[in-house]
Design a protein around this motif. Structure first.
Motif, PDB file in Angstrom:
ATOM      1  N   MET A 183       0.854  -1.187   0.000  1.00 21.99           N
ATOM      2  CA  MET A 183       0.000   0.000   0.000  1.00 21.99           C
ATOM      3  C   MET A 183       0.888   1.233   0.000  1.00 21.99           C
ATOM      4  SD  MET A 183      -3.105  -1.062   2.569  1.00 21.99           S
ATOM      5  CE  MET A 183      -4.144   0.318   2.051  1.00 21.99           C
ATOM      6  N   GLY A 184       0.402   2.270  -0.617  1.00 21.48           N
ATOM      7  CA  GLY A 184       1.236   3.458  -0.689  1.00 21.48           C
ATOM      8  C   GLY A 184       0.473   4.682  -1.121  1.00 21.48           C
ATOM      9  N   TRP A 185       1.240   5.740  -1.326  1.00 21.66           N
ATOM     10  CA  TRP A 185       0.685   7.029  -1.692  1.00 21.66           C
ATOM     11  C   TRP A 185       1.366   7.555  -2.952  1.00 21.66           C
ATOM     12  CZ3 TRP A 185      -3.421   9.033   0.878  1.00 21.66           C
ATOM     13  CH2 TRP A 185      -3.734   8.457   2.113  1.00 21.66           C
ATOM     14  N   TYR A 186       0.552   8.071  -3.832  1.00 25.75           N
ATOM     15  CA  TYR A 186       1.005   8.767  -5.024  1.00 25.75           C
ATOM     16  C   TYR A 186       0.432  10.176  -4.973  1.00 25.75           C
ATOM     17  CZ  TYR A 186       2.441   4.343  -7.178  1.00 25.75           C
ATOM     18  OH  TYR A 186       3.074   3.157  -7.466  1.00 25.75           O
ATOM     19  N   ARG A 187       0.982  11.047  -5.795  1.00 30.08           N
ATOM     20  CA  ARG A 187       0.417  12.390  -5.879  1.00 30.08           C
ATOM     21  C   ARG A 187       0.452  12.883  -7.316  1.00 30.08           C
ATOM     22  NH1 ARG A 187       5.049  16.064  -2.780  1.00 30.08           N
ATOM     23  NH2 ARG A 187       6.484  16.288  -4.553  1.00 30.08           N
ATOM     24  N   GLN A 188      -0.449  13.801  -7.597  1.00 32.82           N
ATOM     25  CA  GLN A 188      -0.505  14.390  -8.924  1.00 32.82           C
ATOM     26  C   GLN A 188      -0.788  15.877  -8.790  1.00 32.82           C
ATOM     27  OE1 GLN A 188      -3.283  12.518 -11.634  1.00 32.82           O
ATOM     28  NE2 GLN A 188      -2.184  13.323 -13.406  1.00 32.82           N
ATOM     29  N   ALA A 189       0.172  16.662  -9.212  1.00 39.35           N
ATOM     30  CA  ALA A 189       0.017  18.112  -9.216  1.00 39.35           C
ATOM     31  C   ALA A 189      -0.584  18.552 -10.545  1.00 39.35           C
ATOM     32  CB  ALA A 189       1.374  18.783  -9.000  1.00 39.35           C
ATOM     33  N   PRO A 190      -1.220  19.709 -10.591  1.00 40.21           N
ATOM     34  CA  PRO A 190      -1.830  20.174 -11.843  1.00 40.21           C
ATOM     35  C   PRO A 190      -0.820  20.213 -12.988  1.00 40.21           C
ATOM     36  CG  PRO A 190      -2.540  21.543 -10.022  1.00 40.21           C
ATOM     37  CD  PRO A 190      -1.478  20.635  -9.480  1.00 40.21           C
ATOM     38  N   GLY A 191      -1.188  19.611 -14.100  1.00 38.84           N
ATOM     39  CA  GLY A 191      -0.327  19.617 -15.272  1.00 38.84           C
ATOM     40  C   GLY A 191       0.827  18.637 -15.223  1.00 38.84           C
ATOM     41  N   LYS A 192       0.894  17.822 -14.178  1.00 30.86           N
ATOM     42  CA  LYS A 192       1.999  16.871 -14.041  1.00 30.86           C
ATOM     43  C   LYS A 192       1.472  15.441 -13.969  1.00 30.86           C
ATOM     44  CE  LYS A 192       5.257  20.004 -11.769  1.00 30.86           C
ATOM     45  NZ  LYS A 192       6.217  20.152 -10.637  1.00 30.86           N
ATOM     46  N   GLN A 193       2.382  14.510 -14.179  1.00 27.70           N
ATOM     47  CA  GLN A 193       2.015  13.103 -14.090  1.00 27.70           C
ATOM     48  C   GLN A 193       1.938  12.657 -12.635  1.00 27.70           C
ATOM     49  OE1 GLN A 193       4.849  10.900 -16.515  1.00 27.70           O
ATOM     50  NE2 GLN A 193       3.474  11.007 -18.266  1.00 27.70           N
ATOM     51  N   ARG A 194       1.157  11.617 -12.403  1.00 28.64           N
ATOM     52  CA  ARG A 194       1.080  11.045 -11.072  1.00 28.64           C
ATOM     53  C   ARG A 194       2.425  10.398 -10.741  1.00 28.64           C
ATOM     54  NH1 ARG A 194      -4.238   7.635  -9.553  1.00 28.64           N
ATOM     55  NH2 ARG A 194      -5.058   9.559 -10.490  1.00 28.64           N
ATOM     56  N   GLU A 195       2.890  10.609  -9.507  1.00 27.02           N
ATOM     57  CA  GLU A 195       4.191  10.083  -9.106  1.00 27.02           C
ATOM     58  C   GLU A 195       4.104   9.414  -7.746  1.00 27.02           C
ATOM     59  OE1 GLU A 195       6.856  13.446  -8.940  1.00 27.02           O
ATOM     60  OE2 GLU A 195       5.633  14.515  -7.465  1.00 27.02           O
ATOM     61  N   LEU A 196       4.983   8.451  -7.541  1.00 29.15           N
ATOM     62  CA  LEU A 196       5.048   7.757  -6.270  1.00 29.15           C
ATOM     63  C   LEU A 196       5.598   8.677  -5.191  1.00 29.15           C
ATOM     64  CD1 LEU A 196       4.959   5.087  -4.566  1.00 29.15           C
ATOM     65  CD2 LEU A 196       7.336   4.773  -5.268  1.00 29.15           C
ATOM     66  N   VAL A 222      -2.949  16.500  -5.454  1.00 27.39           N
ATOM     67  CA  VAL A 222      -3.947  15.541  -4.982  1.00 27.39           C
ATOM     68  C   VAL A 222      -3.193  14.255  -4.654  1.00 27.39           C
ATOM     69  CG1 VAL A 222      -6.013  14.215  -5.539  1.00 27.39           C
ATOM     70  CG2 VAL A 222      -5.774  16.562  -6.385  1.00 27.39           C
ATOM     71  N   TYR A 223      -3.406  13.759  -3.462  1.00 28.14           N
ATOM     72  CA  TYR A 223      -2.718  12.558  -2.998  1.00 28.14           C
ATOM     73  C   TYR A 223      -3.670  11.366  -3.080  1.00 28.14           C
ATOM     74  CZ  TYR A 223       1.267  15.271  -1.432  1.00 28.14           C
ATOM     75  OH  TYR A 223       2.386  16.062  -1.402  1.00 28.14           O
ATOM     76  N   TYR A 224      -3.163  10.297  -3.686  1.00 26.02           N
ATOM     77  CA  TYR A 224      -3.962   9.106  -3.925  1.00 26.02           C
ATOM     78  C   TYR A 224      -3.399   7.910  -3.158  1.00 26.02           C
ATOM     79  CZ  TYR A 224      -5.914  11.657  -7.905  1.00 26.02           C
ATOM     80  OH  TYR A 224      -6.524  12.585  -8.699  1.00 26.02           O
ATOM     81  N   CYS A 225      -4.270   7.185  -2.523  1.00 22.21           N
ATOM     82  CA  CYS A 225      -3.899   5.922  -1.893  1.00 22.21           C
ATOM     83  C   CYS A 225      -3.936   4.820  -2.948  1.00 22.21           C
ATOM     84  CB  CYS A 225      -4.882   5.610  -0.764  1.00 22.21           C
ATOM     85  SG  CYS A 225      -4.546   4.081   0.130  1.00 22.21           S
ATOM     86  N   ASN A 226      -2.992   3.906  -2.850  1.00 24.38           N
ATOM     87  CA  ASN A 226      -2.903   2.808  -3.809  1.00 24.38           C
ATOM     88  C   ASN A 226      -2.650   1.488  -3.084  1.00 24.38           C
ATOM     89  OD1 ASN A 226      -0.571   1.133  -5.484  1.00 24.38           O
ATOM     90  ND2 ASN A 226      -2.292   1.777  -6.755  1.00 24.38           N
ATOM     91  N   ALA A 227      -3.244   0.435  -3.595  1.00 24.42           N
ATOM     92  CA  ALA A 227      -2.988  -0.901  -3.071  1.00 24.42           C
ATOM     93  C   ALA A 227      -2.695  -1.836  -4.241  1.00 24.42           C
ATOM     94  CB  ALA A 227      -4.181  -1.418  -2.274  1.00 24.42           C
ATOM     95  N   ARG A 228      -1.683  -2.664  -4.067  1.00 22.29           N
ATOM     96  CA  ARG A 228      -1.318  -3.655  -5.092  1.00 22.29           C
ATOM     97  C   ARG A 228      -1.161  -5.015  -4.433  1.00 22.29           C
ATOM     98  NH1 ARG A 228       3.671  -2.830  -6.645  1.00 22.29           N
ATOM     99  NH2 ARG A 228       4.165  -1.117  -5.225  1.00 22.29           N
ATOM    100  N   TRP A 229      -1.708  -6.029  -5.056  1.00 22.78           N
ATOM    101  CA  TRP A 229      -1.603  -7.383  -4.538  1.00 22.78           C
ATOM    102  C   TRP A 229      -1.789  -8.371  -5.679  1.00 22.78           C
ATOM    103  CZ3 TRP A 229      -5.783  -4.354  -4.624  1.00 22.78           C
ATOM    104  CH2 TRP A 229      -7.006  -4.898  -4.999  1.00 22.78           C
ATOM    105  N   PHE A 230      -1.554  -9.639  -5.390  1.00 18.94           N
ATOM    106  CA  PHE A 230      -1.677 -10.671  -6.412  1.00 18.94           C
ATOM    107  C   PHE A 230      -2.758 -11.652  -5.992  1.00 18.94           C
ATOM    108  CE2 PHE A 230      -0.004 -12.831 -10.074  1.00 18.94           C
ATOM    109  CZ  PHE A 230      -0.394 -14.160  -9.874  1.00 18.94           C
ATOM    110  N   SER A 231      -3.701 -11.851  -6.866  1.00 15.45           N
ATOM    111  CA  SER A 231      -4.737 -12.851  -6.660  1.00 15.45           C
ATOM    112  C   SER A 231      -5.116 -13.391  -8.027  1.00 15.45           C
ATOM    113  CB  SER A 231      -5.942 -12.227  -5.953  1.00 15.45           C
ATOM    114  OG  SER A 231      -6.967 -13.195  -5.778  1.00 15.45           O
ATOM    115  N   ALA A 232      -4.463 -14.478  -8.423  1.00 15.17           N
ATOM    116  CA  ALA A 232      -4.584 -15.069  -9.764  1.00 15.17           C
ATOM    117  C   ALA A 232      -3.819 -14.223 -10.795  1.00 15.17           C
ATOM    118  CB  ALA A 232      -6.020 -15.263 -10.200  1.00 15.17           C
ATOM    119  N   TYR A 233      -3.867 -12.942 -10.626  1.00 11.86           N
ATOM    120  CA  TYR A 233      -3.095 -12.029 -11.479  1.00 11.86           C
ATOM    121  C   TYR A 233      -2.878 -10.740 -10.685  1.00 11.86           C
ATOM    122  CZ  TYR A 233      -7.804 -10.225 -12.370  1.00 11.86           C
ATOM    123  OH  TYR A 233      -9.079  -9.726 -12.228  1.00 11.86           O
TER     124      TYR A 233
END
Length: 118
Positions: free
Chosen positions: A34-47, A92-103
């Protein structure tokens, strides 16, 4: 279906602090990142920071020494303590979750805005 709900964003003055929190609900593997990413106006989302369920962490260089990520595996929550905030942390800060379940699976929260301004 996994749902991530963030809270804690807002307006803060330069040098101030904020704490973001994210709660995951639904069917998510116990082994996940689990983690946090952010995206500022006009920029790409970054870890910003990530943390595995095993406790491994990684941080973007621009937040090292200022931000701290933590999590409670039993509650499926992840938090981001942000200190010494700078105007360039505004995003804008986004929460993210990554896991494996079949894929590989990936889920995002709706985002919480953080504005650093005097």
């Amino acid at each position: 279906q996994v749902q991530l709900v963030e809270s804690g964003g807002g307006l803060v003055q330069p040098g101030g602090s904020l704490r973001l929190s994210c709660v995951a609900s639904g069917s998510i593997s116990n082994s996940n990142t689990m983690g946090w990413y952010r995206q500022a106006p006009g920029k790409q989302r970054e870890l910003v920071a990530g943390m595995s369920s095993g406790g491994s962490t990684n941080y973007a260089d621009f937040v090292k020494g200022r931000f701290t990520i933590s999590r409670d595996n039993a509650k499926n929550t992840v938090s981001l303590q942000m200190n010494s905030l700078k105007p360039e942390d505004t995003a804008v800060y986004y929460c993210n979750a990554r896991w494996f379940s079949a894929y590989p699976r990936n889920a995002w929260g709706q985002g919480t805005p953080v504005t650093v301004s005097s």
